[in-house]
Design an enzyme around this catalytic site. Structure first.
Site, short mmCIF file in Angstrom:
data_model
loop_
_atom_site.label_atom_id
_atom_site.label_comp_id
_atom_site.label_asym_id
_atom_site.label_seq_id
_atom_site.Cartn_x
_atom_site.Cartn_y
_atom_site.Cartn_z
N LYS A 97 0.81 -1.22 0.00
CA LYS A 97 0.00 0.00 0.00
C LYS A 97 0.84 1.27 0.00
O LYS A 97 0.41 2.31 -0.46
CB LYS A 97 -0.97 0.02 1.19
N HIS A 225 2.17 -3.95 14.93
CA HIS A 225 2.68 -2.79 14.20
C HIS A 225 2.70 -1.65 15.21
O HIS A 225 1.67 -1.30 15.77
CB HIS A 225 1.75 -2.45 13.03
N SER A 228 3.61 4.36 12.81
CA SER A 228 4.67 4.91 11.99
C SER A 228 5.07 6.29 12.51
O SER A 228 4.24 7.02 13.04
CB SER A 228 4.19 5.01 10.55
N GLU A 298 7.11 -5.98 8.10
CA GLU A 298 6.27 -5.43 7.02
C GLU A 298 6.64 -3.98 6.74
O GLU A 298 5.81 -3.08 6.86
CB GLU A 298 4.79 -5.51 7.42
N PRO A 299 7.89 -3.72 6.34
CA PRO A 299 8.27 -2.33 6.09
C PRO A 299 7.61 -1.79 4.83
O PRO A 299 7.51 -2.48 3.83
CB PRO A 299 9.79 -2.43 5.88
N GLY A 300 7.12 -0.56 4.90
CA GLY A 300 6.57 0.10 3.72
C GLY A 300 7.45 1.28 3.38
O GLY A 300 8.32 1.22 2.50
N ARG A 301 7.29 2.37 4.13
CA ARG A 301 8.00 3.63 3.85
C ARG A 301 9.52 3.45 3.77
O ARG A 301 10.17 4.17 3.02
CB ARG A 301 7.66 4.68 4.89
N PHE A 342 -2.71 12.56 5.13
CA PHE A 342 -2.92 11.18 5.58
C PHE A 342 -1.75 10.63 6.39
O PHE A 342 -1.89 9.69 7.14
CB PHE A 342 -3.14 10.25 4.37
N ASP A 389 -9.71 23.88 -3.34
CA ASP A 389 -9.95 23.70 -1.91
C ASP A 389 -8.89 24.42 -1.08
O ASP A 389 -7.69 24.28 -1.33
CB ASP A 389 -9.92 22.19 -1.60
C1 LIG Z 1 0.75 0.34 6.56
C2 LIG Z 1 1.18 -0.92 7.18
C3 LIG Z 1 2.53 -1.29 7.12
C4 LIG Z 1 3.62 -0.39 6.58
O1 LIG Z 1 3.88 0.68 7.44
P1 LIG Z 1 5.11 1.66 7.18
O2 LIG Z 1 4.98 2.71 8.20
O3 LIG Z 1 4.99 2.18 5.80
O4 LIG Z 1 6.34 0.83 7.33
C5 LIG Z 1 2.87 -2.54 7.59
N1 LIG Z 1 1.96 -3.37 8.11
C6 LIG Z 1 0.66 -3.05 8.21
C7 LIG Z 1 -0.30 -4.02 8.78
C8 LIG Z 1 0.22 -1.80 7.75
O5 LIG Z 1 -1.08 -1.47 7.88
#
Ligand SMILES: *Cc1c(COP(=O)(O)O)cnc(C)c1O
Length: 444
Positions: A97, A225, A228, A298-301, A342, A389
């Protein structure tokens, strides 16, 4: 224009600052100081410059001057190396995501990174790349039944849950699931809190374990989690400790030994060395290597933020006084800077092109204060997005060396996380932003 013409020879450290990469993360600096990292900037700049030189805002067609990204796929590779340097025991599952860019996903897949998907479409996207369903965790504790059936049909087994109703759905639609119990964490210092929405309180863990046992489901581990943008990583330590408690409780219910600990996301490059040190300490204490538990995250950013640079065009200007103006640019909070709303981000604007000159390397072209480090910034600006806006504001107060005018360009480094993935076409501003890809790891 080359860097020498600009008259600024960057030290390796300022090159690090130029992408906003960590000045705290010591291992990253050591690597960043090496020549490839300097070179990365030359290539990012070359891509920005080439694109902008091809656009004449006085004659171009509508949209030719749209904002665009430069994505350095090589940065993803560097981040991957850095991940294993800091967290050698932790297998990452990238949170799709955050930025589902197809080339980023492909690079991550080829590096052996797995995927955290939260919806049917995200699972589909990853499977379509030919990734084995074993490499996916469906990490959404509250799933639509139809999505659970989709996961079952496609052999996506790993999934998270945090409530009894979910267990009944899983029993009915996907009884072979390999389940991770998501626990709530103390995320009070995080900028983006998640435990208000998800996670089982520790007092309720036993009722869930009992339900798992009664339904004869397959519990394989625990996940959490910590949110963040956390400023303090004791939450990470506490969450690992709480997870250990759940592992012990599962034994009391005669469930098979749990095998997976999922330490979630929230990792950021600028604090990665610190969060990793806390995590390694907690793992050594509660889940030492050889204990038979696989550690995943589960790293995203972490994997997306620093790989993307956004360039936007100044489309309008309202002069308020000789030294004060409102600048309007063609990207904003409804577009790729939705992260302001967000994700609590504060993108850093820098002058890219003004008065026929490029200023990419002048990382001090703008400032959040009027006087900073002996430099006075004569122009006070607020920067606004293109929609009608009033909320569409990128910064209410910023200071600039240059008096920008329509047709000039601004860039924002490190804008890969939670940007393009949540952009909307509100007010008729289409969101098929161009991404120019470079790879600063593979070039000579
Ligand atoms: C959004 C999310 C992540 C990623 O979070 P970051 O802050 O981008 O690392 C990982 N796990 C879950 C369940 C999330 O909802």
């Amino acid at each position: 224009m080359s860097r020498t013409e600009v008259g600024l020879k960057l030290s390796p450290l300022s090159a690090v600052e130029a992408t906003g990469a960590s000045i705290h993360s010591s291992s990253y600096i050591r690597r960043a100081a090496e020549p490839p990292y300097e070179q990365a900037h030359d290539e990012i700049f070359a891509a920005l410059k080439q694109r902008i030189e091809a656009i004449n805002h006085e004659v171009c067609d509508p949209g030719e001057e749209n904002s665009f990204f430069v994505c350095d796929i090589g940065e993803v590779q560097r981040l991957h190396n850095n991940w294993y340097k800091e967290l050698p025991r932790v297998q990452p599952f990238y949170a799709v995501k955050c930025n589902p860019d197809p080339k980023v996903l492909r690079m991550l897949a080829s590096l052996g990174v797995n995927f955290d998907c939260a919806s049917k479409s995200e699972i589909e996207r990853v499977l379509q790349m030919g990734v084995d369903p074993e490499r996916i965790i469906y990490a959404n504790p509250c799933k639509a039944s139809s999505f659970i059936r989709y996961a079952a049909r496609n052999n996506v087994l790993k999934s998270t849950f945090d409530n009894i109703e979910e267990l009944h759905k899983i029993k009915k639609f996907h009884p072979e699931s390999q389940l991770l119990l998501r626990i709530a964490t103390d995320d009070s210092t995080a900028q983006c809190r998640l435990s208000t929405k998800y996670g089982c309180e520790m007092e309720k863990v036993e009722s869930l374990l009992k339900c798992v046992k009664d339904l004869k489901l397959n519990l394989v581990g625990v996940s959490f989690h910590v949110g963040s943008g956390a400023s303090d990583f004791t939450s990470l330590y506490k969450a690992v400790r709480d997870s250990f408690v759940v592992f012990e409780k599962a034994k009391n219910f005669d469930l098979p030994a749990l095998k997976i600990l999922d330490v979630g996301g929230g990792f950021q490059l600028d604090s990665f060395a610190d969060s990793s040190a806390v995590l390694r300490g907690a793992l050594d204490e509660f889940f030492p290597s050889g204990c038979g538990v696989d550690i995943i995250a589960e790293p995203g950013r972490y994997f997306a933020a620093t790989a993307f640079t956004l360039a936007a065009n100044v489309i309008a200007k309202r002069k308020l006084s000789p030294n004060e103006a409102m600048l309007y640019i063609n990207d904003g909070v409804y577009g790729n800077m939705n992260c302001i709303l967000f994700d609590h981000q504060e993108p850093t604007p820098r002058t890219l092109f003004h008065d026929s000159e490029f200023h990419y390397y002048d990382i001090k072209s703008t400032s959040s204060q009027k006087i900073q480090q002996n430099t006075t910034y004569p122009q006070k600006v607020s920067i606004w997005g293109p929609t009608c806006d009033g909320l569409d504001c990128i910064t209410k107060e910023h200071y600039m060396k240059h008096d920008l005018v329509p047709g000039d360009w601004i860039y924002f480094p490190c804008l890969g996380a939670y940007t393009a993935s949540a952009a909307t076409p509100f007010n008729g501003f289409e969101q098929n932003v161009d991404v120019l890809y470079i790879n600063t790891m593979s070039s000579p």
